[in-house]
Structures are given as C-alpha cells and as structure tokens.
Motif scaffolding. Structure first.
Motif, PDB file in Angstrom:
ATOM      1  N   TRP A 262       0.117   5.711  -0.041  1.00  0.00           N
ATOM      2  CA  TRP A 262      -0.798   6.844  -0.113  1.00  0.00           C
ATOM      3  C   TRP A 262       0.038   8.120  -0.188  1.00  0.00           C
ATOM      4  O   TRP A 262       0.313   8.771   0.826  1.00  0.00           O
ATOM      5  CB  TRP A 262      -1.714   6.861   1.112  1.00  0.00           C
ATOM      6  CG  TRP A 262      -2.778   5.811   1.077  1.00  0.00           C
ATOM      7  CD1 TRP A 262      -4.081   5.979   0.697  1.00  0.00           C
ATOM      8  CD2 TRP A 262      -2.661   4.437   1.446  1.00  0.00           C
ATOM      9  NE1 TRP A 262      -4.771   4.798   0.791  1.00  0.00           N
ATOM     10  CE2 TRP A 262      -3.913   3.829   1.249  1.00  0.00           C
ATOM     11  CE3 TRP A 262      -1.602   3.644   1.907  1.00  0.00           C
ATOM     12  CZ2 TRP A 262      -4.153   2.485   1.506  1.00  0.00           C
ATOM     13  CZ3 TRP A 262      -1.842   2.293   2.163  1.00  0.00           C
ATOM     14  CH2 TRP A 262      -3.092   1.728   1.967  1.00  0.00           C
TER      15      TRP A 262
ATOM     16  N   GLN B 296      -4.212   0.693  -3.134  1.00  0.00           N
ATOM     17  CA  GLN B 296      -5.008   1.394  -2.130  1.00  0.00           C
ATOM     18  C   GLN B 296      -6.287   0.596  -1.937  1.00  0.00           C
ATOM     19  O   GLN B 296      -6.443  -0.478  -2.511  1.00  0.00           O
ATOM     20  CB  GLN B 296      -5.258   2.848  -2.535  1.00  0.00           C
ATOM     21  CG  GLN B 296      -3.993   3.692  -2.500  1.00  0.00           C
ATOM     22  CD  GLN B 296      -4.196   5.154  -2.895  1.00  0.00           C
ATOM     23  OE1 GLN B 296      -5.306   5.588  -3.185  1.00  0.00           O
ATOM     24  NE2 GLN B 296      -3.109   5.916  -2.913  1.00  0.00           N
TER      25      GLN B 296
ATOM     26  N   THR C   5      -7.136  -3.961   3.504  1.00  0.00           N
ATOM     27  CA  THR C   5      -6.351  -2.727   3.523  1.00  0.00           C
ATOM     28  C   THR C   5      -5.680  -2.576   4.882  1.00  0.00           C
ATOM     29  O   THR C   5      -6.360  -2.635   5.904  1.00  0.00           O
ATOM     30  CB  THR C   5      -7.242  -1.507   3.254  1.00  0.00           C
ATOM     31  OG1 THR C   5      -7.870  -1.650   1.975  1.00  0.00           O
ATOM     32  CG2 THR C   5      -6.430  -0.225   3.267  1.00  0.00           C
TER      33      THR C   5
ATOM     34  N   GLY D 255       0.824  -1.205   0.000  1.00  0.00           N
ATOM     35  CA  GLY D 255       0.000   0.000   0.000  1.00  0.00           C
ATOM     36  C   GLY D 255       0.856   1.252   0.000  1.00  0.00           C
ATOM     37  O   GLY D 255       1.940   1.293   0.582  1.00  0.00           O
TER      38      GLY D 255
END
Length: 771
Positions: free
Chosen positions: A314, A349, A433, A312
């Motif tokens: 971000w 994501q 997630t 992941g």
C-alpha cells in the motif's frame, strides 16, 4: 532419498527426478509435501518419540503401492476416463486439465481394457485410490474396492465409504461406476488396478498404476449430502461456474463494479489451489470439510505466512519490475506467475486478494463470492469500537487511531457449519487481506453472517473483527494539555455502508447490508451493539452513558464528480435547541489512500457560525482540479476531515470521510460473432481526462479461455485529451458467454477499467473439445 520410478515393477532400480516424464515430475512435485517444519520442530535424535519416516519410506512400506507387472493375472492394456460423459455429469466440462475432475457424492465411469477376456469365476479385480504423499487405509487416504465381478452388485469401503459397481463386462472390457462419498477427501487421487488369478498365488497377482492420469475429486454443490450443497440452480451457476465477475471498489456512490476474470477453469487454477493446500501442510483427512480448506487458502493467498501467492503493498509508487495492484485484470496471470516460481507475486491489495480467493475456492467447488464493505473499519485492538484521538488543537493523533477504509473487499463461501449449533449455515465471511492475526496466522474467518448480525462474537472464527468492520461504533477521544482523555463524540452510524456483491445472473450491484446487521439505528441494532460491548477488552459502558441529546445537528455532503473537475464538500449545521449557539471548527480536504490513511493536504478553512434557534447554515470547501491534479494519488481518493465544537456546551462533532473521484471507462471493441479455435482482433482505447501528461501508461488485458494476460506499455507520455488505442489478438478455446477485462494504469492515474461481453459459438471442427 528418491522415489521408485512409477509404472515399473517393484524390482526396478530407483530413479532420479530427471528420469521421470514431465507429467510424472509435475505430479511428484505437487503431491509430495515437505515435512521440514515438523522435522525442524522435533530436531535431533528422537528415540523416545514416534519414528519419523520420509514420504518415500512410508510409501515403500505399503505393499499395495508397489507395481507388479509379471504374473498370469489380468494385465491392464488401457484405461478410458470417459471424459465427455463424466465431465458433463459432474459439471466439470470447462476445466482445462488432462486429469479427470469429478465432484464427490456423484458416480463417475471408467472403462478398463485387459490383455485377455475376463473370467468372472476366476479373476478378481480391485480398484485402489490413493491421495497424498503418505496414503494409509486407516486414515481414508488409501481406498481399496474389491469389485463383485460375478454378481455386479455395489461394493463399499467400510473405512472410507467409497463405492463401486460393475456396470458391464464384454470380453476383455470392464466398465465400472465409482462414487466418492459426499464427505470424501478432496484432492488428486492415483488409481491402481489390482488383479488376482484364483488358485495361482505365486504368480497370480498384477498391480497396474494409471501413470498418465490423476482423478481430481472436488466439492459438490449439486449433492444434497455435501456440506457445500446449494439448492438454487441459478446460484450454483453464479457462485460456482461463472468465470466472470464484478468487484465493487472506490465509492458507494458508484453503481459500477470493476470487471474481474476469475477464470477458475483455466490452467493452472485448480492445480494452484491443491498446491496451496499442500503448501499449508493441511493433512488430507482435514480436506473433507470446507472450514479447514477456507482457512488454509485464506492464509496462503497472502505472502505473510509461508510465502503465499500475493504480496500486499500500500504505497503511492511501485517498482517497474512489479505489477501495481490496480493493473491486474484477473486471477489467472497471478497464479501462472506463482506456479512458475513458487514465490510471492508482487503486488496485491484487498480486491486482488478477494478475486484470487474466489478463483481458488470456485476451482475446488466451494460456492464463493467477492463482497465489498464501504466505510470499512479496521479495529486494531479488539475493542470492537473504532477509536480516533485528537489533541487540544483538534489535530488527529495518527499513531493512536483505528482506520476506516474507504472500501474493503473480502469473500463469502456457502456451506453448512457442522462445528456450530443449528442456525449458522449459509454464507460465511472470510478475508485473505493481511490485517490481523487469527490463531497466529494472517487470515480471517470463516464467520457466519448470522453470527455477525446478531453479535455472537463468542463463536469461531474472528467474528469480533468482522463485526467491528461492519457495525463498530466510531468513538472520538479528545486529549487535553494535561494528557487526560475523554469521549468527545460518538458516531454509531459511521461504518458498514452498502455492503455489495454481484447480483445473480447480472452485473448489477446486490446490496446485502441487511445480512450483516439490522437497520442502522434500529432498536435491534442497538441491542446487538450493547451486547457485543460486554465482550470488549475495555469497559465501554461509560461511553454510552455520556451520550446526551445534541443541540446542533451536523450533516456532511460529499460530491460525486469526475476526475479533473472541481470538488466541493460541505457541512450543514442546524440549531435544534431553544437557545442561540455559536459553533467553531475547521474543514480540511486531503488526498488519501483508500485505506483511510491521509497523504497530502490540499486546502482547509476555519469557521465560526452563530445560529439562532431553528436556524440552519451550510459551510462549503472547494478545491479546483488544478489544485489537486499534481498531488492526487493514482487511485484518486480524497478525504474530508472536519471537527466542530459548540461553544458553551461540551458538544463536539468530528468526521473523517473518504471518497473517490469518478474515472472514465475504457472503450473495448471485439467482433460481434466469434467461433472456437479461430483467431480475431479487438481494440481497447483510452482518453486522458487530466490536463497533465500521463507517464508510464499501460494496458492490461485478460479473458477466461479466450485471451491470455496481455500487457501493452506506452513508451511516450500521453498528452491531455489524447486518445491511445491498442490492438490485441483473440482465440477462443471454449464456447459460451465470454468477456474481456482491461485496465489502464499510469504514474498519475490508475484503476481505469472496462470490459466487453460477447458470445462464442461452437465450431464443428475437432479443436472444439466441448462439441
């Protein structure tokens, strides 16, 4: 140590991995689990502990796993898996694998041809199935079925409940129906055929291993005795067999889901799902039930534990050597990369994690869907309230605040909860997630939807966290100059909006919010929240006792505008008291990430409003497209931050609202009619809607059984209002309703997507394996 070469007699010399065929090497690699974790934990000499054998040593000590080729008993010439008949009966026709894929709880047919005619009086035939690296009869991972050749009645293994019946014997050909139990272990089984000639003990035994094939047993939603049974045929078609999906992202005001290619029948999706269970070191007996399987896949879909599938990230920018999350069009390319390297794929994501998990679990036969929660809270401290802190100047204190994501995508799987009291069967929420730890691992769920709705946060698994995501009360705390903190404003309706999934049989949105909570503000919903707060890690009763009827009623209005257009947000104030009130406050508009984390401030104003009794006034804040176009993140999220105080009273209003600007759709054209095995061309087009150049633009395309992942990068900037087109190749491998999914990404704009649905017809030529 090395395993003995498969297919040879027990006296054959040991072989290295390079001596195996490519098929055998692949099976050896994925069927043998590492014990390095366990061995490392034990460490050193362990005289007082249970002897630790390697997988190979274990197998070498099981006599029935040794191949015997010299003897007077029947010798196997060939085994026919009856692929078309079995696949059609088990709804596994579309799996693109050389192995036979069957669903537990249903019989499958095998045809065995021997080197001579079968003597029903003197020949004994035993079928043996083994699963995992350390098969053992007492664990149900080694199954032996001694066939009733003479009477042709059904035989059943008492330990594993597998059964088999001889359906016919014609000269040297044996036909048999085998049925794994409805609660059997899922996985790749190796088949041995053992024959014995009565009265010839010395050389009367032969044991043959079906080296070229595995029999893959998966969950069965068609079987009423399987815990994943789903009664409705249309729902099975949607949640098990459908390879095309929609995942809702952006804003709840958008009714269009993002196309996603689940592609669960394409290679290597099934192999990847089974490999992850091995990688998780999930013991084979634990693979009988969906709970342990779901938790293992939830943990290994992300790379935070044991180098799982997706890493992941971000951030605003991504390395050119990676794929940004919004560029993915489906799960197949991700799993291809992972299986080729066994290293995490960069990057994902929440919607990418969710799409990936849907693929993996549908491949294993568990009914699964992707679900989006708009205004989704992230409770960082298990209080089950969503806390925001502000200083004396009404500025946020980010390090103390929980976040509210513009949207968050997780999964639901459908099965019975045998570990819980009655009433918790059906859809179970789970999330791959990486957000918070569950039993020391980054995973979440499965949590029954009924338990979330009724606030039964004392049950397994992770119900408090998911409850907070959909129904936590948002509490705004204000810290004064002396450092004291008190509740300034409580918003019980801030999170959990329009929880959405794809409708059965169509691409429309299905709002399932009612399955997660009672109507917002209803007596039932408030009772649930009050009950849940008893289990909070902080005592929150004083928060609710401090609530008083407000003098001023505030409401926020967010726009639904295309990217590049001017943006206007507003706050309306109405004086609901019998006295004149003065309101002071501010509004600010910022760019943000979809996780609710602000990025760049665009514009802000302060306001003072005097309201007579019953009077209403609206204050607006506008930002032009020119003002935000160079500051906008590629995902095009904006955030309104508003704080207002009523002078002379303690009333405070605070709101943080995220929304996404609307993006254009890609235009995809494909031939109106296509047939299996033939080549075609299609085109995808994009027009730049922004008044700036777009750099590092690229198309990503994918389509189950029709288009392997295709990427086209533009070497030059795309100018304002310029249209770019890419021509791609198509070659359908299977007939039926199909879809092409595509995305456009650039440094300045991303997440632009589109799709084209069409039908592929059968081809009379032999290349159509489904004909």
């Amino acid at each position: 140590m090395t395993r003995r070469r498969r297919g040879r007699s027990s006296t054959a010399s040991a072989a290295t991995d390079n001596d195996r065929s490519p098929k055998a090497r692949t099976r050896h690699r994925y069927n043998t689990r590492s014990r390095t974790k366990r061995d490392a934990m034990l460490g050193g000499e362990q005289e007082g502990r249970k002897p630790m054998l390697s997988d190979e040593e274990h197998r070498n000590r099981i006599p029935t796993l040794k191949v015997v080729t010299e003897g007077k008993a029947l010798s196997v010439k060939s085994i026919e898996k009856n692929l078309m008949i079995n696949a059609d009966a088990h709804f596994t026709t579309d799996y693109e694998t050389e192995n036979l894929v069957v669903r537990r709880g249903m019989p499958f047919d095998l045809t065995v041809t021997f080197d001579r005619n079968i003597n029903e009086e003197g020949d004994t035939i035993t079928l043996q199935f083994s699963v995992g690296a350390r098969p053992q009869e007492s664990k149900g991972t080694l199954v032996r079925l001694k066939l009733d050749v003479k009477n042709k009645t059904q035989v059943t293994s008492l330990r594993s409940q597998w059964s088999a019946s001889v359906t016919s014997i014609t000269a040297d050909v044996l036909k048999v129906a085998v049925c794994p139990p409805a609660n059997g272990i899922i996985g790749k089984y190796q088949l041995f055929v053992e024959t014995h000639l009565t009265g010839n003990d010395e050389k009367g035994l032969c044991r043959y291993e079906w080296e070229d094939q595995d029999i893959v047993v998966i969950f069965n939603p068609w079987c009423s005795d399987d815990v994943v049974f789903m009664q409705d045929e249309k729902e099975r078609e949607e949640y098990v067999l459908n390879e095309r999906g929609r995942i809702w992202v952006g804003s709840s005001r958008s009714n269009t889901g993002r196309p996603w290619n689940y592609g669960q029948f394409d290679n290597p999706c099934l192999d990847a799902a089974l490999h992850l269970l091995d990688k998780a070191e999930l013991a084979e007996p634990a693979r009988r039930g969906p709970i342990s399987v779901v938790r293992a896949i939830s943990a290994l879909a992300n790379s935070n534990d044991d180098n799982g599938v997706l890493e992941g990230r971000w951030t605003e920018k991504y390395p050119k050597s990676s794929t940004a999350p919004w560029a993915w069009t489906g799960s197949v390319k991700i799993l291809e990369q992972f299986m080729a390297t066994d290293k995490p794929v960069k990057y994902g994501q929440c919607w990418v994690f969710s799409g990936l998990v849907t693929t993996l679990l549908r491949a294993l036969g568990i009914p699964t869907r992707s679900v989006t929660n708009f205004e989704s809270a992230h409770d960082c401290d298990s209080t089950m309230t969503i806390d925001s802190h502000f200083d004396e100047d009404d500025e946020p204190i980010p390090e103390l605040n929980d976040s509210v994501w513009n949207f968050h995508v997780w999964n639901e799987s459908f099965f019975r909860r045998l570990d819980l009291p009655d009433g918790y069967d059906g859809w179970q929420a789970h999330d791959a997630t990486p957000q918070e730890l569950s039993e020391g691992v980054m995973r979440c769920g499965p949590a029954p939807l009924r338990a979330i709705k009724e606030g039964h946060v004392y049950l397994n698994y992770d119900i408090p966290f998911i409850f907070s995501e959909v129904n936590g009360d948002k509490v705004h705390w204000k810290r004064n100059k002396e450092g004291d903190t008190e509740v300034a404003y409580l918003d019980p309706h801030a999170v959990g909006k329009q929880i959405s999934t794809k409708s059965v049989g169509s691409s429309y949105l299905n709002d399932i919010t009612h399955q997660y909570k009672h109507p917002e503000g209803s007596l039932e919903e408030r009772k649930v929240v009050e009950f849940v707060n008893r289990f909070s890690k902080i005592f929150t009763e004083n928060i609710y006792k401090s609530e008083t009827k407000p003098d001023i009623i505030f409401s926020v209005s967010l726009p639904s505008v295309n990217i590049g257009d001017d943006v206007t947000v507003s706050v309306t104030m109405k004086n609901d008291s019998s006295n004149t009130r003065t309101v002071q406050g501010r509004m600010s508009l910022l760019t943000s990430f979809y996780t609710g984390v602000p990025s760049k401030r665009l514009h802000g104003d302060k306001y003072t409003v005097k309201l007579a009794p019953g009077e209403e006034e609206t204050k607006e804040l506008t930002v032009t497209g020119k003002d935000y176009q160079t500051k906008l993140n590629p995902e095009a999220c904006l955030q309104l931050y508003a704080v207002f105080n009523v002078i002379g009273t303690k009333q405070c209003f605070a709101a943080t609202k995220d929304f996404t600007l609307l993006k254009p759709e890609l235009q995809i054209t494909v031939p109106e009619e296509m047939k299996v095995g033939q080549e075609y061309e299609g085109t995808v087009s994009f027009t730049n809607p922004l008044p700036i150049n777009l750099t590092n633009g690229s198309f990503h395309l994918e389509g189950a059984s029709i288009l392997a992942s295709d990427v086209h990068e533009f070497g030059k900037p795309i100018k304002p209002e310029e249209t770019v087109t890419y021509t791609f190749k198509l070659k359908p491998r299977r007939f039926g309703q199909r879809e092409i999914e595509a995305t456009f990404s650039s440094d300045q704009l991303s997440g632009v997507d589109g799709s084209a649905e069409f039908e592929v017809k059968r081809n009379v030529q032999p290349m159509d394996t489904n004909a």
